[in-house]
Scaffold this motif. Structure first.
Motif, PDB file in Angstrom:
ATOM      1  N   ARG A 134       0.843  -1.146   0.018  1.00  0.00           N
ATOM      2  CA  ARG A 134      -0.096   0.021   0.029  1.00  0.00           C
ATOM      3  C   ARG A 134       0.795   1.061  -0.091  1.00  0.00           C
ATOM      4  O   ARG A 134       0.537   2.371  -0.755  1.00  0.00           O
ATOM      5  CB  ARG A 134      -0.873   0.025   1.181  1.00  0.00           C
ATOM      6  CG  ARG A 134      -2.060  -1.137   0.833  1.00  0.00           C
ATOM      7  CD  ARG A 134      -3.095  -0.974   2.188  1.00  0.00           C
ATOM      8  NE  ARG A 134      -3.867  -2.114   1.889  1.00  0.00           N
ATOM      9  CZ  ARG A 134      -3.989  -3.483   2.221  1.00  0.00           C
ATOM     10  NH1 ARG A 134      -2.678  -3.725   2.972  1.00  0.00           N
ATOM     11  NH2 ARG A 134      -4.800  -4.242   2.033  1.00  0.00           N
ATOM     12  N   GLN A 135       1.825   1.330   0.813  1.00  0.00           N
ATOM     13  CA  GLN A 135       2.917   2.372   0.510  1.00  0.00           C
ATOM     14  C   GLN A 135       3.358   2.604  -0.624  1.00  0.00           C
ATOM     15  O   GLN A 135       3.778   3.648  -1.262  1.00  0.00           O
ATOM     16  CB  GLN A 135       4.074   2.183   1.646  1.00  0.00           C
ATOM     17  CG  GLN A 135       4.898   3.236   1.752  1.00  0.00           C
ATOM     18  CD  GLN A 135       4.400   4.769   2.121  1.00  0.00           C
ATOM     19  OE1 GLN A 135       4.709   5.524   1.755  1.00  0.00           O
ATOM     20  NE2 GLN A 135       3.515   4.425   3.235  1.00  0.00           N
ATOM     21  N   LYS A 136       3.835   1.460  -1.465  1.00  0.00           N
ATOM     22  CA  LYS A 136       4.387   1.533  -2.691  1.00  0.00           C
ATOM     23  C   LYS A 136       3.239   2.358  -3.682  1.00  0.00           C
ATOM     24  O   LYS A 136       3.764   3.033  -4.740  1.00  0.00           O
ATOM     25  CB  LYS A 136       4.433   0.037  -3.264  1.00  0.00           C
ATOM     26  CG  LYS A 136       5.744  -0.539  -2.510  1.00  0.00           C
ATOM     27  CD  LYS A 136       6.016  -1.949  -2.946  1.00  0.00           C
ATOM     28  CE  LYS A 136       6.926  -2.575  -2.418  1.00  0.00           C
ATOM     29  NZ  LYS A 136       7.210  -4.133  -2.972  1.00  0.00           N
ATOM     30  N   VAL A 137       2.139   1.672  -3.627  1.00  0.00           N
ATOM     31  CA  VAL A 137       0.971   2.253  -4.316  1.00  0.00           C
ATOM     32  C   VAL A 137       0.709   3.442  -4.125  1.00  0.00           C
ATOM     33  O   VAL A 137       0.595   4.429  -5.220  1.00  0.00           O
ATOM     34  CB  VAL A 137      -0.538   1.521  -4.021  1.00  0.00           C
ATOM     35  CG1 VAL A 137      -1.618   2.079  -4.644  1.00  0.00           C
ATOM     36  CG2 VAL A 137      -0.412  -0.093  -4.877  1.00  0.00           C
ATOM     37  N   TYR A 138       0.759   3.909  -2.878  1.00  0.00           N
ATOM     38  CA  TYR A 138       0.783   5.540  -2.489  1.00  0.00           C
ATOM     39  C   TYR A 138       1.790   6.358  -3.237  1.00  0.00           C
ATOM     40  O   TYR A 138       1.301   7.561  -3.895  1.00  0.00           O
ATOM     41  CB  TYR A 138       0.772   5.551  -1.058  1.00  0.00           C
ATOM     42  CG  TYR A 138       0.681   6.906  -0.795  1.00  0.00           C
ATOM     43  CD1 TYR A 138      -0.377   8.007  -0.682  1.00  0.00           C
ATOM     44  CD2 TYR A 138       1.887   7.585  -0.202  1.00  0.00           C
ATOM     45  CE1 TYR A 138      -0.301   9.142  -0.385  1.00  0.00           C
ATOM     46  CE2 TYR A 138       2.135   8.750   0.253  1.00  0.00           C
ATOM     47  CZ  TYR A 138       0.969   9.797   0.136  1.00  0.00           C
ATOM     48  OH  TYR A 138       1.242  11.194   0.770  1.00  0.00           O
ATOM     49  N   ARG A 139       3.066   5.806  -2.955  1.00  0.00           N
ATOM     50  CA  ARG A 139       4.138   6.396  -3.670  1.00  0.00           C
ATOM     51  C   ARG A 139       3.890   6.588  -5.086  1.00  0.00           C
ATOM     52  O   ARG A 139       4.522   7.686  -5.660  1.00  0.00           O
ATOM     53  CB  ARG A 139       5.512   5.811  -3.379  1.00  0.00           C
ATOM     54  CG  ARG A 139       5.601   5.696  -1.919  1.00  0.00           C
ATOM     55  CD  ARG A 139       6.338   7.014  -1.368  1.00  0.00           C
ATOM     56  NE  ARG A 139       6.620   7.180   0.039  1.00  0.00           N
ATOM     57  CZ  ARG A 139       7.465   8.079   0.750  1.00  0.00           C
ATOM     58  NH1 ARG A 139       7.982   9.128  -0.224  1.00  0.00           N
ATOM     59  NH2 ARG A 139       7.684   8.079   1.619  1.00  0.00           N
ATOM     60  N   MET A 140       3.344   5.542  -5.811  1.00  0.00           N
ATOM     61  CA  MET A 140       3.186   5.496  -7.288  1.00  0.00           C
ATOM     62  C   MET A 140       2.202   6.423  -8.057  1.00  0.00           C
ATOM     63  O   MET A 140       2.014   6.638  -8.902  1.00  0.00           O
ATOM     64  CB  MET A 140       2.952   4.046  -7.816  1.00  0.00           C
ATOM     65  CG  MET A 140       4.254   3.159  -7.583  1.00  0.00           C
ATOM     66  SD  MET A 140       3.477   1.426  -7.855  1.00  0.00           S
ATOM     67  CE  MET A 140       3.519   1.468  -9.809  1.00  0.00           C
ATOM     68  N   GLY A 141       1.430   6.870  -6.768  1.00  0.00           N
ATOM     69  CA  GLY A 141       0.231   7.854  -6.987  1.00  0.00           C
ATOM     70  C   GLY A 141      -0.973   7.126  -7.607  1.00  0.00           C
ATOM     71  O   GLY A 141      -1.729   7.737  -8.277  1.00  0.00           O
ATOM     72  N   LEU A 142      -1.030   5.811  -7.131  1.00  0.00           N
ATOM     73  CA  LEU A 142      -2.271   4.996  -7.542  1.00  0.00           C
ATOM     74  C   LEU A 142      -3.213   4.552  -6.425  1.00  0.00           C
ATOM     75  O   LEU A 142      -4.033   3.664  -6.710  1.00  0.00           O
ATOM     76  CB  LEU A 142      -1.516   3.915  -8.182  1.00  0.00           C
ATOM     77  CG  LEU A 142      -0.798   3.868  -9.319  1.00  0.00           C
ATOM     78  CD1 LEU A 142      -0.061   2.514  -9.767  1.00  0.00           C
ATOM     79  CD2 LEU A 142      -1.601   4.259 -10.311  1.00  0.00           C
TER      80      LEU A 142
END
Length: 234
Positions: A134-142
């Motif tokens: 979820r942190q990755k998805v947040y950082r990706m703007g998704l």
């Protein structure tokens, strides 16, 4: 083309390349007091070369994901004749996550593709990711494309691809059948063979020119995830 309702995506090396991991690790080794005098490139090489015995322990549930992450650090440190304790390793990993996640960038063309897909399909992520998806998805703007409840992570569910139950978890959430679903990912075993065994069609993102290891037949083979636009948005 067959009418699908749900698109399941792998995360690492499908939607997100591994540059964040490599850059974050190099920065961590160069900065941490214990490791700043080590050869960071060599440390990265050793960290990426995970012994099969460790992978098998993770697959067989002899390791929790946290134990596996710790064992990877210990294995890399062993090449430098170093044996840091768990507390030190936890500190290094926290620094690595801070550095690594800060290296995750937004890709405007990928964001637009997924927003366009979301106008026609339900979207979900199914991942074996060892670090907070979820942190990755947040950082990706998704985050708007993949709300938290649509991200199905092996560590949280106590399952790992190719466990059939993990593929079926998002189907149960959305109330959609396997034959109305397609899985998109880079791993032949986890994203193609496993999905097909679960009754789900698959698109293989084969950017490295890998050779299939089973006789499964994916719906399509592409070199870049963005090429799904031509298949799924006709």
């Amino acid at each position: 083309m067959k009418k699908y309702k749900l698109l399941l995506f792998d995360l690492d090396d499908t939607l997100l390349n591994s540059d964040w991991f490599k850059t974050g690790l190099i920065q961590t080794i160069n900065e941490h007091p214990l490791t700043k005098n080590l050869d960071a490139a060599l440390f990265l090489e050793k960290k990426l070369l995970v012994p099969s015995r460790l992978i098998e322990k993770l697959k067989n549930r002899e390791f929790t994901p946290q134990e596996f992450r710790r064992a990877r650090w210990q294995h890399a440190f062993s090449h430098f004749d170093m044996t840091p304790d768990d507390e030190i390793i936890n500190g290094i990993e926290n620094l690595f996550l801070q550095k690594g996640f800060s290296c995750i960038n937004q890709d405007s063309s990928l964001i637009q593709l997924l927003m366009d897909l979301k106008n026609h399909y339900e979207l979900s992520i199914v991942t074996n990711a060892l670090y907070d998806p979820r942190q990755k998805v947040y950082r990706m703007g998704l985050s708007k494309v993949f709300p938290n409840e649509t991200i199905f992570c092996s560590e949280e569910l106590g399952l790992r691809k190719p466990d059939l139950e993990l593929y079926h978890a998002p189907l149960n959430f959305f109330g959609i059948r396997p034959d109305e679903t397609i899985f998109i990912g880079d791993s032949w075993i986890h994203d193609v063979a496993g999905a097909i065994d679960a009754g789900i069609d698959a698109i293989w993102i084969n950017s490295r020119g890998a050779v299939p290891s089973t006789g499964h037949s994916p719906y399509a083979i592409l070199s870049d995830v963005k090429d799904i636009r031509e298949l799924l948005l006709k």
